[in-house]
Write a protein that holds these residues in place. Sequence first.
Motif, short mmCIF file in Angstrom:
data_model
loop_
_atom_site.label_atom_id
_atom_site.label_comp_id
_atom_site.label_asym_id
_atom_site.label_seq_id
_atom_site.Cartn_x
_atom_site.Cartn_y
_atom_site.Cartn_z
N PRO A 1 3.20 -0.37 9.55
CA PRO A 1 1.98 0.21 8.95
C PRO A 1 1.51 -0.58 7.73
O PRO A 1 2.33 -1.11 6.97
N VAL A 2 0.20 -0.65 7.56
CA VAL A 2 -0.39 -1.44 6.49
C VAL A 2 -1.11 -0.55 5.49
O VAL A 2 -1.88 0.34 5.86
N VAL A 3 -0.84 -0.81 4.21
CA VAL A 3 -1.61 -0.24 3.11
C VAL A 3 -2.31 -1.41 2.44
O VAL A 3 -1.65 -2.37 2.02
N ALA A 4 -3.63 -1.38 2.36
CA ALA A 4 -4.39 -2.51 1.83
C ALA A 4 -5.53 -2.03 0.96
O ALA A 4 -5.91 -0.84 0.98
N THR A 5 -6.10 -2.95 0.20
CA THR A 5 -7.25 -2.63 -0.65
C THR A 5 -8.54 -3.07 0.03
O THR A 5 -8.56 -3.98 0.87
N ALA A 6 -9.62 -2.43 -0.37
CA ALA A 6 -10.93 -2.69 0.25
C ALA A 6 -11.57 -3.92 -0.37
O ALA A 6 -12.52 -3.84 -1.16
N VAL A 7 -11.02 -5.09 -0.03
CA VAL A 7 -11.50 -6.37 -0.54
C VAL A 7 -11.92 -7.25 0.62
O VAL A 7 -11.20 -7.35 1.62
N SER A 8 -13.07 -7.88 0.51
CA SER A 8 -13.62 -8.83 1.49
C SER A 8 -13.51 -8.27 2.91
O SER A 8 -14.03 -7.21 3.22
N GLY A 9 -12.79 -8.99 3.81
CA GLY A 9 -12.75 -8.58 5.20
C GLY A 9 -11.71 -7.53 5.56
O GLY A 9 -11.66 -7.08 6.71
N LEU A 10 -10.90 -7.10 4.61
CA LEU A 10 -9.82 -6.17 4.94
C LEU A 10 -10.30 -4.84 5.53
O LEU A 10 -9.69 -4.33 6.48
N GLU B 1 -12.51 -4.31 7.57
CA GLU B 1 -12.89 -4.51 8.97
C GLU B 1 -11.72 -4.29 9.92
O GLU B 1 -11.92 -4.00 11.10
N VAL B 2 -10.50 -4.45 9.41
CA VAL B 2 -9.33 -4.27 10.27
C VAL B 2 -8.47 -3.09 9.82
O VAL B 2 -7.93 -2.36 10.66
N VAL B 3 -8.32 -2.91 8.51
CA VAL B 3 -7.56 -1.77 7.99
C VAL B 3 -8.55 -0.63 7.78
O VAL B 3 -9.17 -0.49 6.73
N ARG B 4 -8.70 0.17 8.82
CA ARG B 4 -9.66 1.27 8.81
C ARG B 4 -8.92 2.53 8.39
O ARG B 4 -8.01 2.98 9.08
N ASP B 5 -9.33 3.07 7.26
CA ASP B 5 -8.57 4.14 6.63
C ASP B 5 -8.37 5.33 7.55
O ASP B 5 -9.33 5.89 8.10
N GLY B 6 -7.10 5.71 7.73
CA GLY B 6 -6.76 6.85 8.56
C GLY B 6 -6.79 6.55 10.05
O GLY B 6 -6.47 7.42 10.86
N GLU B 7 -7.18 5.33 10.43
CA GLU B 7 -7.23 4.96 11.85
C GLU B 7 -6.24 3.84 12.18
O GLU B 7 -5.39 4.00 13.06
N THR B 8 -6.33 2.72 11.46
CA THR B 8 -5.41 1.60 11.71
C THR B 8 -4.57 1.28 10.49
O THR B 8 -3.79 0.33 10.51
N GLY B 9 -4.71 2.05 9.43
CA GLY B 9 -3.95 1.81 8.22
C GLY B 9 -4.45 2.69 7.10
O GLY B 9 -5.21 3.63 7.33
N VAL B 10 -4.02 2.37 5.89
CA VAL B 10 -4.45 3.11 4.70
C VAL B 10 -5.21 2.14 3.81
O VAL B 10 -4.69 1.07 3.46
N LEU B 11 -6.45 2.50 3.46
CA LEU B 11 -7.31 1.62 2.66
C LEU B 11 -7.54 2.24 1.29
O LEU B 11 -7.84 3.44 1.18
N ALA C 1 -0.33 6.25 -2.32
CA ALA C 1 -0.36 5.97 -0.88
C ALA C 1 1.03 5.67 -0.35
O ALA C 1 1.41 6.15 0.73
N LEU C 2 1.80 4.89 -1.09
CA LEU C 2 3.15 4.56 -0.66
C LEU C 2 4.04 5.80 -0.72
O LEU C 2 4.89 6.03 0.16
N GLY C 3 3.83 6.62 -1.73
CA GLY C 3 4.60 7.85 -1.84
C GLY C 3 4.32 8.81 -0.69
O GLY C 3 5.23 9.51 -0.21
N ALA C 4 3.07 8.85 -0.22
CA ALA C 4 2.72 9.71 0.92
C ALA C 4 3.41 9.25 2.19
O ALA C 4 3.79 10.07 3.04
N ILE C 5 3.59 7.95 2.34
CA ILE C 5 4.35 7.45 3.50
C ILE C 5 5.82 7.78 3.36
O ILE C 5 6.49 8.19 4.31
N ALA C 6 6.35 7.65 2.14
CA ALA C 6 7.77 7.95 1.91
C ALA C 6 8.08 9.42 2.20
O ALA C 6 9.14 9.75 2.75
N SER C 7 7.15 10.32 1.86
CA SER C 7 7.38 11.75 2.04
C SER C 7 7.08 12.23 3.45
O SER C 7 7.43 13.36 3.81
#
Length: 402
Positions: free
Chosen positions: A323-332, A334-344, A356-362
Amino acid sequence: MTRIGYVLKVYPRFSETFIVTEMLAREALGDDLSIYALRPTTDSRFHPEIARVRAGVHWVSRPWKGSEMWDQMSRCLEGTDPERLARILPALTTLPGDEVAQGLELARLVRADGIEHLHAHFASLAGRLAWIASSLTGVPYTVTTHAKDIFHESVDPVWLRRVCVDADRVIAISRFNEDYLGRLLAGSGARISLRYNALELARFPYRDPHPVGTPLRVCAVGRLVVKKGFTDLIRAARILLDDGVAVQVDIAGEGDEHPALSEQIRSLGLAEHVRLLGPMTQAEVRELLARSDVFAAPCVEAPDGNLDGLPTVVLESMACGTPVVATAVSGLPEVVRDGETGVLLPPGSPEELARALGAIASGATGTLELARSARRLIEQQFDSRRQAAVLSGWQAPGRRGR
């Protein structure tokens, strides 16, 4: 079969796996490639996939003395159409002499090797030299733009426009970049096309994410530079620990920020929780992804304007099922779609990243459907075989854009 010349600033380069992947896919398709490298590599490690590239490598001579520069120019100008040279001479006077000499040498090699199309990665040095060689030989060129070559404060807007306008096609690696170039080059006639960098999917088999354990294992991969946002990730680790969330962060890569990151880790008392692993091959990165609960890409815009384009390792993580947690910078986005393909997340916020990382841990954020949706997206849009077919078609005789 069209003979394609790849113009690259440095080859091989450890951080530019996307270029090697692209060339391998094109060779598998049957394309005849040659590589023209402008600078020697200074990397300390190399990916084994480089050994699979069949294309010959030509090192374009770079003069170090004034006498060498003039000798090289004189040799390379033999057989050059004087009218072609006269047309570009005003532009050449704005470039360093060694760069002009390399451009003339590239033109000589293009003629000698029977190259029918040039393809440059990055619209900066490689793009400028492809422009010179094309202008002198009549061989068309395409250019793939990325990030530092179009966003950085050092970019010469006159040369960027010249390289893009005269290119047979300008390739943008994200919609963000495509929109940016569209605004920058509006009315110029430049032909801009979107084509994402891609993966050799067979090397990135998918597996469902494993149950999150304790500590939460977070990994990040990239050059140790400001735009990667690793300072925010380190700060997020401190926040998580202060909130009682056990975490282990592994950051792979090398770069100028290593001393500053090491000092930040020390000053925050994180020596047992955050590790700088140094550079890793793609095989080693796959192993790192496989043992991690989440991949973090906390990218930011650097003070000099530099941005990431669309980090290849994010695609690799999505392909593998991490799973990917990423920031909304440039092209990110377009691939890391929040709640669909990752956490933005918004960039530059260690607090948001820690949450965000804590929510994955819990377990508050489930990762299984995120990972499966991410893999589907990669298969649909980031297969290097499809990328190669499109590039080959764009560069084939009779299908040129200009």
